[in-house]
Design a protein around this motif. Structure first.
Motif, PDB file in Angstrom:
ATOM      1  N   MET A 152       7.863 -10.050  -2.033  1.00 46.24           N
ATOM      2  CA  MET A 152       8.524  -8.794  -2.395  1.00 46.24           C
ATOM      3  C   MET A 152       8.403  -7.857  -1.193  1.00 46.24           C
ATOM      4  O   MET A 152       7.309  -7.659  -0.662  1.00 46.24           O
ATOM      5  N   HIS A 153       9.528  -7.274  -0.775  1.00 45.82           N
ATOM      6  CA  HIS A 153       9.556  -6.508   0.474  1.00 45.82           C
ATOM      7  C   HIS A 153       9.859  -5.037   0.209  1.00 45.82           C
ATOM      8  O   HIS A 153      10.965  -4.682  -0.183  1.00 45.82           O
ATOM      9  N   PHE A 154       8.842  -4.171   0.464  1.00 48.52           N
ATOM     10  CA  PHE A 154       8.975  -2.728   0.276  1.00 48.52           C
ATOM     11  C   PHE A 154       8.698  -1.944   1.558  1.00 48.52           C
ATOM     12  O   PHE A 154       8.636  -0.711   1.517  1.00 48.52           O
ATOM     13  N   ALA A 155       8.519  -2.637   2.684  1.00 45.50           N
ATOM     14  CA  ALA A 155       7.990  -1.985   3.890  1.00 45.50           C
ATOM     15  C   ALA A 155       9.095  -1.420   4.778  1.00 45.50           C
ATOM     16  O   ALA A 155       9.267  -1.855   5.918  1.00 45.50           O
TER      17      ALA A 155
ATOM     18  N   VAL B 245       8.879   4.887 -11.222  1.00 46.86           N
ATOM     19  CA  VAL B 245       8.474   3.839 -10.294  1.00 46.86           C
ATOM     20  C   VAL B 245       7.943   2.601 -11.027  1.00 46.86           C
ATOM     21  O   VAL B 245       8.147   1.466 -10.577  1.00 46.86           O
ATOM     22  N   ASP B 246       7.293   2.774 -12.165  1.00 47.00           N
ATOM     23  CA  ASP B 246       6.834   1.614 -12.930  1.00 47.00           C
ATOM     24  C   ASP B 246       7.999   0.879 -13.569  1.00 47.00           C
ATOM     25  O   ASP B 246       7.972  -0.358 -13.694  1.00 47.00           O
TER      26      ASP B 246
ATOM     27  N   ALA C 288       0.827  -1.210   0.000  1.00 49.79           N
ATOM     28  CA  ALA C 288       0.000   0.000   0.000  1.00 49.79           C
ATOM     29  C   ALA C 288       0.857   1.254   0.000  1.00 49.79           C
ATOM     30  O   ALA C 288       0.334   2.365   0.080  1.00 49.79           O
ATOM     31  N   GLY C 289       2.165   1.085  -0.077  1.00 54.34           N
ATOM     32  CA  GLY C 289       3.079   2.220  -0.128  1.00 54.34           C
ATOM     33  C   GLY C 289       3.330   2.678  -1.551  1.00 54.34           C
ATOM     34  O   GLY C 289       2.747   2.151  -2.515  1.00 54.34           O
ATOM     35  N   TYR C 290       4.220   3.643  -1.695  1.00 56.73           N
ATOM     36  CA  TYR C 290       4.461   4.265  -2.996  1.00 56.73           C
ATOM     37  C   TYR C 290       4.943   3.254  -4.045  1.00 56.73           C
ATOM     38  O   TYR C 290       4.263   3.004  -5.050  1.00 56.73           O
ATOM     39  N   ILE C 291       6.098   2.653  -3.824  1.00 62.18           N
ATOM     40  CA  ILE C 291       6.636   1.722  -4.814  1.00 62.18           C
ATOM     41  C   ILE C 291       5.838   0.424  -4.813  1.00 62.18           C
ATOM     42  O   ILE C 291       5.534  -0.132  -5.875  1.00 62.18           O
ATOM     43  N   GLY C 292       5.478  -0.070  -3.637  1.00 60.58           N
ATOM     44  CA  GLY C 292       4.736  -1.318  -3.559  1.00 60.58           C
ATOM     45  C   GLY C 292       3.423  -1.285  -4.311  1.00 60.58           C
ATOM     46  O   GLY C 292       3.064  -2.250  -4.997  1.00 60.58           O
ATOM     47  N   SER C 293       2.682  -0.182  -4.213  1.00 59.27           N
ATOM     48  CA  SER C 293       1.386  -0.102  -4.882  1.00 59.27           C
ATOM     49  C   SER C 293       1.536  -0.091  -6.399  1.00 59.27           C
ATOM     50  O   SER C 293       0.702  -0.647  -7.123  1.00 59.27           O
ATOM     51  N   HIS C 294       2.606   0.528  -6.886  1.00 66.71           N
ATOM     52  CA  HIS C 294       2.849   0.497  -8.330  1.00 66.71           C
ATOM     53  C   HIS C 294       3.255  -0.906  -8.767  1.00 66.71           C
ATOM     54  O   HIS C 294       2.870  -1.369  -9.860  1.00 66.71           O
ATOM     55  N   CYS C 295       4.026  -1.595  -7.928  1.00 67.36           N
ATOM     56  CA  CYS C 295       4.431  -2.955  -8.262  1.00 67.36           C
ATOM     57  C   CYS C 295       3.222  -3.891  -8.316  1.00 67.36           C
ATOM     58  O   CYS C 295       3.169  -4.798  -9.151  1.00 67.36           O
TER      59      CYS C 295
ATOM     60  N   ASN D 128      16.675   7.448  -7.475  1.00 70.47           N
ATOM     61  CA  ASN D 128      15.555   8.281  -7.021  1.00 70.47           C
ATOM     62  C   ASN D 128      14.257   7.827  -7.680  1.00 70.47           C
ATOM     63  O   ASN D 128      13.975   8.186  -8.828  1.00 70.47           O
ATOM     64  N   ALA D 129      13.486   7.025  -6.943  1.00 69.22           N
ATOM     65  CA  ALA D 129      12.194   6.568  -7.462  1.00 69.22           C
ATOM     66  C   ALA D 129      11.277   7.772  -7.652  1.00 69.22           C
ATOM     67  O   ALA D 129      11.125   8.596  -6.743  1.00 69.22           O
ATOM     68  N   SER D 130      10.656   7.863  -8.821  1.00 61.50           N
ATOM     69  CA  SER D 130       9.899   9.071  -9.157  1.00 61.50           C
ATOM     70  C   SER D 130       8.705   8.721 -10.041  1.00 61.50           C
ATOM     71  O   SER D 130       8.582   7.605 -10.535  1.00 61.50           O
ATOM     72  N   GLY D 131       7.837   9.715 -10.236  1.00 61.67           N
ATOM     73  CA  GLY D 131       6.726   9.565 -11.163  1.00 61.67           C
ATOM     74  C   GLY D 131       5.514   8.903 -10.541  1.00 61.67           C
ATOM     75  O   GLY D 131       5.444   8.638  -9.345  1.00 61.67           O
TER      76      GLY D 131
END
Length: 330
Positions: free
Chosen positions: A71-74, A226-227, A9-16, A170-173
């Motif tokens: 997959m671990h983004f937390a 990020v995608d 539910a986070g930034y990168i995780g939700s895009h993944c 730098n994860a972006s977008g």
């Protein structure tokens, strides 16, 4: 495959999560919502509001959802906060990761994808950064990521699990169409801060130093969509079929942009001014940091689809313009 996205539910995780769906996998989200946003999870995706420290529940989810890969983004990502309260970051980023790995062993899940950071390489590294550089983090946050990388090295050797480590720049977008995007509190990333100024949510922003040995005197950084990050993670799945394998990749476009370039591009994309003041340099800010992603391109067949800073900022602007209060507007 059934993929447990921790921090989904986070930034990168939700895009993944969405990129997993595009690739034909079944994502299952586990998030304690301390930093994540439930609104970012697509309808129909199985969601478990659970903390990683709750091992019995994590084990139950791993078994009941028939998970093939985790997959671990937390992680907590605020570098400044990590220096002020290192134990908070060590508990979340290291101790809870250990708890997750133990739960995986108990449930018989042996494939792991870990979200690391270029900060593990430290300020003495010379760009472009490749995977052979030594780990020399200078912040508690960077050290927590480096510690987990070392832990994974030992775990793959001892337990026969396979793991892929991805060091972001730098994860972006944001996702196409502004469906989901970046919503941090507090916001510390340059692009969303510049966009907040363009939207009138901030009066101005600060530029920390303008006499670095760079073309315009401001810091150069590697911004990657990020995608594109998400697609690289998924591309590693087939390589994790080999037991005991440890993979490490640096992810970036390899073409850095300066702070002033970011501000100018946000002005061009938004059609609005982004006023700023100059401030003294910050400790630990290096003049230039960008990735050598040749290994990811060679082994994973990965090529960023968002190759320019403008294409990245256009997606970020679409999200922030349609969601000026972030997920409160979802």
């Amino acid at each position: 495959m059934n993929v447990l996205v921790v921090g989904g539910a986070g930034y990168i995780g939700s895009h993944c999560v969405r990129q997993l769906q595009v690739a034909g996998h079944t994502p299952i989200v586990l998030d304690n919502l301390v930093k994540g946003h439930k609104e970012s999870i697509p309808a129909g995706v199985s969601f478990h509001e659970v903390d990683l420290a709750d091992s019995p529940k994590v084990i139950e989810i791993l078994k009941s959802e028939d998970i093939d890969i985790v997959m671990h983004f937390a992680a907590f990502i605020e570098v400044g906060e990590s220096m002020q309260d290192p134990l908070k970051h060590y508990e979340n980023n290291v101790a809870k990761t250990i708890s997750l790995l133990k739960s995986m062993r108990e449930a018989g899940v042996n494939k792991f994808v870990f979200s690391s950071s270029c900060t593990v390489l430290g300020e003495e590294a010379e760009p472009p950064f490749n995977e052979t550089m030594p780990l020399r983090p200078i912040s508690a946050y960077g050290q927590t990521k480096a510690d987990v990388e070392v832990i994974l090295d030992y775990c793959t050797k001892a337990y026969g699990m396979s793991a892929a480590i991805f060091r972001y720049f730098n994860a972006s977008g944001a996702a196409e169409g502004g469906i989901i995007g970046e919503d941090h509190s507090p916001e510390t990333h340059l692009i969303p801060i510049a966009i907040q100024v363009a939207l009138g949510q901030r009066e101005k922003m600060m530029v920390f130093g303008n006499d670095y040995p760079t073309p315009d005197g401001t810091c150069l950084r590697d911004y990657v969509h990020v995608d594109d990050l998400s697609r690289a993670h998924i591309a590693a799945f087939p390589l994790l079929e080999e037991k005991g394998r440890l993979l490490t990749y640096n992810l970036g476009t390899g073409t850095p942009a300066s702070v002033l370039e970011i501000i100018k591009t946000v002005e061009e994309v938004s059609g609005r001014p982004v006023p700023y003041d100059l401030a003294p340099k910050r400790a630990g800010d290096v003049p230039s940091a960008y990735a050598d992603s040749a290994k990811a391109k060679s082994e994973l067949g990965w090529t960023p689809q968002y190759g320019t800073i403008r294409s990245i900022i256009e997606t970020a602007w679409a999200w922030h313009q349609s969601h000026p209060r972030g997920y409160e507007d979802a």
